[in-house]
Motif scaffolding. Sequence first.
Motif, mmCIF file in Angstrom:
data_model
loop_
_atom_site.group_PDB
_atom_site.id
_atom_site.type_symbol
_atom_site.label_atom_id
_atom_site.label_comp_id
_atom_site.label_asym_id
_atom_site.label_seq_id
_atom_site.Cartn_x
_atom_site.Cartn_y
_atom_site.Cartn_z
ATOM 1 N N ALA A 69 -20.791 106.919 -24.491
ATOM 2 C CA ALA A 69 -19.891 107.415 -23.458
ATOM 3 C C ALA A 69 -18.595 105.758 -23.441
ATOM 4 N N GLN A 70 -17.101 105.562 -23.907
ATOM 5 C CA GLN A 70 -16.484 104.759 -23.852
ATOM 6 C C GLN A 70 -15.264 104.828 -22.206
ATOM 7 N N ASP A 71 -15.580 103.514 -21.853
ATOM 8 C CA ASP A 71 -13.996 103.476 -21.334
ATOM 9 C C ASP A 71 -12.919 102.805 -22.385
ATOM 10 N N LYS A 72 -11.824 102.944 -21.852
ATOM 11 C CA LYS A 72 -11.152 102.558 -22.957
ATOM 12 C C LYS A 72 -9.467 101.935 -22.592
ATOM 13 N N LEU A 73 -9.419 100.869 -22.724
ATOM 14 C CA LEU A 73 -7.983 100.456 -22.212
ATOM 15 C C LEU A 73 -6.446 100.779 -23.687
ATOM 16 N N VAL A 74 -5.668 101.676 -22.944
ATOM 17 C CA VAL A 74 -4.685 101.818 -23.913
ATOM 18 C C VAL A 74 -3.822 101.283 -23.368
ATOM 19 N N ARG A 75 -2.604 100.897 -25.180
ATOM 20 C CA ARG A 75 -0.896 99.876 -24.655
ATOM 21 C C ARG A 75 -0.654 101.080 -25.864
ATOM 22 N N VAL A 76 0.756 101.301 -25.811
ATOM 23 C CA VAL A 76 1.617 100.957 -26.998
ATOM 24 C C VAL A 76 2.634 99.797 -27.692
ATOM 25 N N VAL A 77 2.169 100.058 -28.825
ATOM 26 C CA VAL A 77 3.161 97.822 -28.980
ATOM 27 C C VAL A 77 4.594 98.482 -30.189
ATOM 28 N N GLN A 78 4.755 99.514 -30.454
ATOM 29 C CA GLN A 78 6.163 100.546 -31.221
ATOM 30 C C GLN A 78 6.088 101.815 -30.456
ATOM 31 N N GLY A 79 7.156 102.452 -30.060
ATOM 32 C CA GLY A 79 7.210 103.146 -29.356
ATOM 33 C C GLY A 79 6.890 103.866 -28.204
ATOM 34 N N ALA A 80 6.658 105.362 -27.218
ATOM 35 C CA ALA A 80 6.277 105.825 -26.665
ATOM 36 C C ALA A 80 5.349 106.444 -26.790
ATOM 37 N N ILE A 81 4.756 107.481 -25.536
ATOM 38 C CA ILE A 81 3.780 107.966 -25.289
ATOM 39 C C ILE A 81 4.001 108.437 -24.090
ATOM 40 N N PHE A 82 2.929 109.385 -23.682
ATOM 41 C CA PHE A 82 2.710 110.098 -22.119
ATOM 42 C C PHE A 82 1.328 110.120 -22.194
ATOM 43 N N ASP A 83 0.699 109.227 -22.137
ATOM 44 C CA ASP A 83 -0.462 108.776 -21.745
ATOM 45 C C ASP A 83 -1.210 109.675 -19.958
ATOM 46 N N VAL A 84 -2.709 110.135 -20.474
ATOM 47 C CA VAL A 84 -3.462 111.268 -19.765
ATOM 48 C C VAL A 84 -5.130 111.187 -19.617
ATOM 49 N N GLU A 102 3.719 107.107 -18.325
ATOM 50 C CA GLU A 102 4.579 107.188 -19.960
ATOM 51 C C GLU A 102 3.848 105.265 -19.783
ATOM 52 N N LEU A 103 4.136 105.057 -20.728
ATOM 53 C CA LEU A 103 3.464 104.013 -21.486
ATOM 54 C C LEU A 103 4.416 103.837 -22.653
ATOM 55 N N SER A 104 4.807 102.498 -22.542
ATOM 56 C CA SER A 104 6.001 102.365 -23.862
ATOM 57 C C SER A 104 5.790 100.998 -24.829
ATOM 58 N N ALA A 105 6.329 100.761 -25.540
ATOM 59 C CA ALA A 105 6.058 98.860 -26.670
ATOM 60 C C ALA A 105 7.194 98.215 -25.290
ATOM 61 N N GLU A 106 8.481 98.673 -24.893
ATOM 62 C CA GLU A 106 9.221 98.787 -23.724
ATOM 63 C C GLU A 106 8.573 97.737 -22.302
ATOM 64 N N ASN A 107 8.241 99.060 -21.513
ATOM 65 C CA ASN A 107 7.357 98.570 -20.337
ATOM 66 C C ASN A 107 6.011 98.059 -20.331
ATOM 67 N N GLY A 108 5.320 98.057 -21.916
ATOM 68 C CA GLY A 108 4.101 97.191 -21.814
ATOM 69 C C GLY A 108 2.454 97.710 -20.959
ATOM 70 N N ARG A 109 3.792 98.519 -20.059
ATOM 71 C CA ARG A 109 2.180 99.212 -18.891
ATOM 72 C C ARG A 109 0.866 99.438 -19.975
ATOM 73 N N GLN A 110 -0.066 99.700 -19.043
ATOM 74 C CA GLN A 110 -1.321 99.679 -19.984
ATOM 75 C C GLN A 110 -2.028 101.171 -19.141
#
Length: 193
Positions: A69-84, A102-110
Amino acid sequence: MKVESLGLTGVYLITPDRFDDARGHFSESWNAATLDQHGITLNFVQDNQSYSRKVGTVRGLHYQAPPYAQDKLVRVVQGAIFDVAVDVRQGSVAYGQWAGAELSAENGRQILVPKGFLHGFVTRAPDTIVLYKTSAPYMAEADGAVAFDCPDLAIPWGIAAGDAVLSARDAAAPRTADWHSPFSCTDIERDAA
């Protein structure tokens, strides 16, 4: 670094501070000591990257079964996603509940997605690049998926299921009603100890 719970145990929205100047900006995307202060202690062993050409590309809902099993830290470096992230720990009072952002390169959230959760996203922009750290290496024999559009989960992906761009694997993934979760709260708690 701002760390917020997304309402499910272990699922966090992490927003790094950005320092802007005439060149652009700088941010620290992971700092073990800082996150340890929030009770987040993980040892990441692998970084992964995905590139999706089209808006409406869905990747997920994926998991890697114990003992891999994996823990994951997810971020966007280009574009945008809705992450679940979807809680699928047997015995959890939140079983079947999901959290997303919502994660995007613009908002920098993870988003930090812990073991025992399904993970998936849909692209909101063309040419989206997603990076994610994992706490265990990829193991093909433990890899699994659940259909992203399960009515039992009722996740508002923002696209019609028929419009989703899917891999053959994700298109054939079972619905939750036809799937048995390999995760239990007891196993996850034992791993965390």
